[in-house]
Design a protein around this motif. Sequence first.
Motif, PDB file in Angstrom:
ATOM      1  N   LEU A   1       2.860   1.572  -3.503  1.00  0.00           N
ATOM      2  CA  LEU A   1       1.963   2.017  -4.610  1.00  0.00           C
ATOM      3  C   LEU A   1       1.533   3.401  -4.593  1.00  0.00           C
ATOM      4  N   THR A   2       1.211   3.971  -3.435  1.00  0.00           N
ATOM      5  CA  THR A   2       0.891   5.182  -3.234  1.00  0.00           C
ATOM      6  C   THR A   2       1.935   6.325  -3.316  1.00  0.00           C
ATOM      7  N   LEU A   3       3.206   5.687  -3.073  1.00  0.00           N
ATOM      8  CA  LEU A   3       4.096   6.735  -2.709  1.00  0.00           C
ATOM      9  C   LEU A   3       5.402   6.558  -3.746  1.00  0.00           C
TER      10      LEU A   3
ATOM     11  N   VAL B   1       0.870  -1.241  -0.236  1.00  0.00           N
ATOM     12  CA  VAL B   1      -0.100  -0.070   0.008  1.00  0.00           C
ATOM     13  C   VAL B   1       0.629   1.363   0.102  1.00  0.00           C
TER      14      VAL B   1
ATOM     15  N   SER C   1      -3.403  -4.140  -3.469  1.00  0.00           N
ATOM     16  CA  SER C   1      -2.732  -4.728  -2.490  1.00  0.00           C
ATOM     17  C   SER C   1      -3.604  -5.970  -1.848  1.00  0.00           C
TER      18      SER C   1
ATOM     19  N   ARG D   1       2.345   6.490  -7.830  1.00  0.00           N
ATOM     20  CA  ARG D   1       1.316   7.149  -7.259  1.00  0.00           C
ATOM     21  C   ARG D   1      -0.032   6.893  -7.557  1.00  0.00           C
ATOM     22  N   LEU D   2      -0.475   5.753  -7.156  1.00  0.00           N
ATOM     23  CA  LEU D   2      -1.933   5.265  -7.584  1.00  0.00           C
ATOM     24  C   LEU D   2      -2.611   6.065  -6.117  1.00  0.00           C
ATOM     25  N   PRO D   3      -3.762   6.203  -6.668  1.00  0.00           N
ATOM     26  CA  PRO D   3      -4.855   6.688  -5.638  1.00  0.00           C
ATOM     27  C   PRO D   3      -5.041   5.848  -4.160  1.00  0.00           C
ATOM     28  N   LEU D   4      -5.182   6.223  -2.994  1.00  0.00           N
ATOM     29  CA  LEU D   4      -5.030   5.201  -1.836  1.00  0.00           C
ATOM     30  C   LEU D   4      -6.246   4.162  -2.218  1.00  0.00           C
ATOM     31  N   GLN D   5      -7.320   4.362  -2.580  1.00  0.00           N
ATOM     32  CA  GLN D   5      -8.259   3.177  -2.759  1.00  0.00           C
ATOM     33  C   GLN D   5      -7.833   2.135  -3.637  1.00  0.00           C
ATOM     34  N   GLU D   6      -7.187   2.623  -4.747  1.00  0.00           N
ATOM     35  CA  GLU D   6      -6.796   1.831  -5.868  1.00  0.00           C
ATOM     36  C   GLU D   6      -5.433   0.948  -5.395  1.00  0.00           C
ATOM     37  N   ALA D   7      -4.735   1.724  -4.510  1.00  0.00           N
ATOM     38  CA  ALA D   7      -3.562   0.776  -3.962  1.00  0.00           C
ATOM     39  C   ALA D   7      -3.945  -0.380  -2.795  1.00  0.00           C
TER      40      ALA D   7
END
Lengths: 139, 288
Positions: free
Chosen positions: B38-40, B35, B55, B45-51
Amino acid sequence: MGPLRERPRDALEFARRRVQALRKAVVAEVADINRGISHVLRGGVLVSVGVLLAGLTIAALEGSGFSFEVLEPGQLLGPLLRLQPAALLSLGVLILILTPVARVALSLLSFLRERDRRYVEITTIVLLNLLVGFLLGIA
Amino acid sequence: MPLGLFELVVLILGAAFLAGLAGSVLGIGGGIFLVPYLTLMPFLRLPLQEAIATSLIAVIATSSGAASVYVRDRLTNLRLGIFLEVATTFGAIVGAFVVVFVPSQVLEVAFGLVVLYASVYMIRTREGARERAAIAPEEGGIVERLRLSGFYFDPEDQAVYRYRVVRPAAGFGVSALAGGISGLLGVGGGFIKVPAMNVLMRVPMKVAVATSNFMIGVTAAASAFIYYSRGFVDPSVAAMVIVGVFLGTSFGTRLLVRAPARAVRFAFAALLVAVAVAFIGSGVGWVH
């Protein structure tokens, strides 16, 4: 056993025994809860990976790029029959998500067959919890 | 922004491979790394919900891939796993409602401290042949009625170990907590389940890893379906993740079976320290 064509009856008997032995082996394999669960998990992953690789390959051959919208389970059938990569990828992901659920369902069946009442109850609760989670998710 | 071929293959397939490898050796799904990654990670830099959705897919892939081997080899304690699944699935549902009322900072710090304690305990406790065949008090109550104790074959020293499970109620409670946290954070919660079984319930390390691996897929499946039906799963990213994890677990499962239990415990404890620092840091406000 002599030459088969001289004794067709023996050959038939031989084949019948082979089939019987095979069936016995298959039944034993399925009846063993560990093996059954292992096969379901492995099968789910392998089928999912196979479908995904097919989708990725078709996408690469078409040169259409890799990014797709996810498809609802209900609208999958048509695009699937046309072998659209997006549909194949969605199906592969869905198969993977449902694999653990199938595993719980299979353990329930195994405990039912073993007449292990306590574990039938416990597994039913797990299955119900999963169902409630799914329903809450859709709502 | 759609991801290009380079990002998909190098950044996602590679990370998924490592997640599958580490996950199958440690009994976790790898969401705890994936998580944030994928976000950082720049370029992703996926959006949190997509990450979180991605995951969760990785968690299911790790669990199914690794558990199929561990169940076949009878390293997994099926009954214990199913018993604790009642707690984790229940916790996941309740957690989704209750957690809203507790300030997340308090939760994170408390959680970090517990995880830190477990890591210290795991580093300090030995697990030799004698400890593995732990001499527990008389069996009774839930453990006996549900036949939770078991035995397993350890290729490390070619021996079969019989073990007894203790404190089933405490393990059940902690698993419920793990379920609540996993639904919230998009992780499988293996980093709680493994210590709960190994430290609290006295299950040998490798059995704890295998049984946790077995359980996390079910916990993640319910949440993953929710994210899927809301359209947060990008099938192309998910496909790469599943293929990468599949390759990773193929190596990881062989590694766990042969590795010394001590090394697995140590690696797991190191993981816990990192998780604890991240949680406490986030709760106190060092990290955002």
